[in-house]
Enzyme design. Structure first.
Site, PDB file in Angstrom:
ATOM      1  N   LYS A  11       1.012  -0.819  -0.325  1.00 18.74           N
ATOM      2  CA  LYS A  11      -0.287   0.283   0.208  1.00 18.74           C
ATOM      3  C   LYS A  11       1.453   1.291   0.340  1.00 18.74           C
ATOM      4  CE  LYS A  11       0.834   1.813   4.341  1.00 18.74           C
ATOM      5  NZ  LYS A  11       1.599   2.952   4.427  1.00 18.74           N
ATOM      6  N   VAL A  96      11.732  -4.057   2.535  1.00 18.29           N
ATOM      7  CA  VAL A  96      11.144  -4.597   3.929  1.00 18.29           C
ATOM      8  C   VAL A  96      11.410  -3.160   5.152  1.00 18.29           C
ATOM      9  CG1 VAL A  96      12.281  -5.861   6.745  1.00 18.29           C
ATOM     10  CG2 VAL A  96      11.678  -6.766   4.392  1.00 18.29           C
ATOM     11  N   ALA A  98       9.583  -0.290   5.019  1.00 17.98           N
ATOM     12  CA  ALA A  98       9.949   1.105   3.439  1.00 17.98           C
ATOM     13  C   ALA A  98       8.232   1.947   3.345  1.00 17.98           C
ATOM     14  CB  ALA A  98       9.576  -0.023   2.313  1.00 17.98           C
ATOM     15  N   GLY A  99       7.542   1.525   4.413  1.00 20.12           N
ATOM     16  CA  GLY A  99       6.621   2.631   4.529  1.00 20.12           C
ATOM     17  C   GLY A  99       4.767   1.876   3.742  1.00 20.12           C
ATOM     18  N   ALA A 101       3.672  -1.438   3.958  1.00 22.27           N
ATOM     19  CA  ALA A 101       3.452  -2.066   4.431  1.00 22.27           C
ATOM     20  C   ALA A 101       3.073  -3.504   4.251  1.00 22.27           C
ATOM     21  CB  ALA A 101       1.663  -2.208   4.315  1.00 22.27           C
ATOM     22  N   GLY A 102       4.250  -4.005   3.898  1.00 24.27           N
ATOM     23  CA  GLY A 102       5.406  -5.058   3.884  1.00 24.27           C
ATOM     24  C   GLY A 102       4.376  -6.164   5.090  1.00 24.27           C
ATOM     25  N   GLY A 103       5.115  -6.075   5.775  1.00 24.61           N
ATOM     26  CA  GLY A 103       4.184  -7.297   6.760  1.00 24.61           C
ATOM     27  C   GLY A 103       3.385  -7.532   7.503  1.00 24.61           C
ATOM     28  N   SER A 104       2.675  -6.112   7.399  1.00 28.36           N
ATOM     29  CA  SER A 104       1.331  -5.756   7.536  1.00 28.36           C
ATOM     30  C   SER A 104       0.559  -6.961   6.393  1.00 28.36           C
ATOM     31  CB  SER A 104       0.570  -4.053   7.649  1.00 28.36           C
ATOM     32  OG  SER A 104       1.142  -3.899   8.829  1.00 28.36           O
ATOM     33  N   ASP A 137      -1.488  -1.801  10.796  1.00 25.41           N
ATOM     34  CA  ASP A 137      -2.970  -1.361   8.636  1.00 25.41           C
ATOM     35  C   ASP A 137      -3.039  -2.886   8.559  1.00 25.41           C
ATOM     36  OD1 ASP A 137      -1.580   1.091   8.993  1.00 25.41           O
ATOM     37  OD2 ASP A 137       0.548   0.606   8.161  1.00 25.41           O
TER      38      ASP A 137
END
Length: 290
Positions: A11, A96, A98-99, A101-104, A137
């Site tokens: 996102k 990773v 990065a702002g 929402a990769g983990g979310s 997120d």
């Protein structure tokens, strides 16, 4: 069904405002969230042993409860009382920290995938209620598309799809602490983006207006620490971007283009430059329509 594979989409924040802070330390926000077509791949397989095994293509990522994918699977299985275990393969493509929402979004895809895999028939709302306990997120990453996000990020109002465009992403090689950014944010001094005007631009399907209303209150903190963010924005605009903005707490910067050739030229120019390692050219993603 014994296995399932899913795309976990990143996102960006077309606009991000912070309107206050709660006693528990969480911040109240108003944001316009937009899913993009850059994604991670998640594959989940049932196992006989009642354990969670997580494997990833990036050796430095944790594969235990410190990874949101593992935490999401653990929460889901325990909440639903499922005794079987799962093997999860995570292929990271989204940068990773990065702002974006990769983990979310990985956690959201895991919750959705497990719901399908075990046929537990949880509604979207129920999945979001489970997800928000892990990250603010995650509810949006389950919804996807274009949405107004309020509260701590869990109150979502779907919007009409934002006008289509090319989206150039550039992540400089720096690490940003989200906690540091929020701790050093001055709500009284920072410029607050006009969230309602952004909603109107989206409703009108007016890309020029949308690009002119991009705004992120967190830039006031992050740009001071990392001047390369401003430099990337300036370069994107010089290449013909209609607007450029930092996503989330950074450090990724995105630029919006209405011209494919200009977007591609900018992409290749960044790709061969000092920020080329994590440069992507993508588009907006809308569920059910693209």
């Amino acid at each position: 069904m014994d296995s399932i594979s899913l795309n976990a989409y990143a996102k960006i924040n077309l606009a991000l405002d912070v309107i206050g802070q709660r006693e528990n330390g969480y911040h109240d926000v108003r944001m316009i969230m937009q899913t993009i077509r850059l994604y991670d791949k998640i594959s989940i397989r049932k196992t006989i042993r009642s354990t969670i095994t997580l494997n990833t293509n990036l050796p430095y990522l944790p594969v235990n409860e410190n990874n949101l994918v593992y935490a999401a699977a653990d929460s889901f299985l325990k909440t639903l009382g499922i005794k079987e275990g799962v093997f999860i393969q995570l292929e990271k493509r989204i940068p990773v920290s990065a702002g974006l929402a990769g983990g979310s979004t990985d956690a959201a895809a895991t919750l959705y995938g497990l719901n399908e895999l075990f046929n537990t028939k949880l509604s979207l709302t129920q999945l979001q209620e489970l997800g928000v306990l892990l990250g603010a997120d995650i509810p949006f990453c389950l919804l996807r598309g274009t949405a107004l996000s309020e509260g701590i990020g869990e109150i979502l109002t779907p919007l009409v799809p934002a006008p289509s465009c090319w989206c150039l992403l550039v992540k400089p090689p720096v690490n940003v602490s989200t906690r540091y950014v929020y701790e050093h944010l001055s709500l009284s001094c920072a410029i607050h983006p006009d969230i309602d005007a952004m909603c109107s631009a989206i409703q009108e399907k007016n890309l020029q207006k949308l690009a002119g209303r991009l705004g992120n209150i967190l830039e006031s903190v992050t740009q001071k620490e990392y001047p390369e963010i401003l430099e990337i924005k300036k370069q994107m605009l010089s290449f013909g971007a209609l607007g450029a903005l930092m996503s989330g707490s950074g450090p990724t910067v995105f630029g919006l283009f209405d011209d494919k050739k200009a977007a591609q030229k900018a992409f290749y120019s960044f790709k061969i430059g000092e920020y080329g390692k994590q440069t992507f050219l993508t588009r907006f993603y809308q569920p059910y329509t693209t």
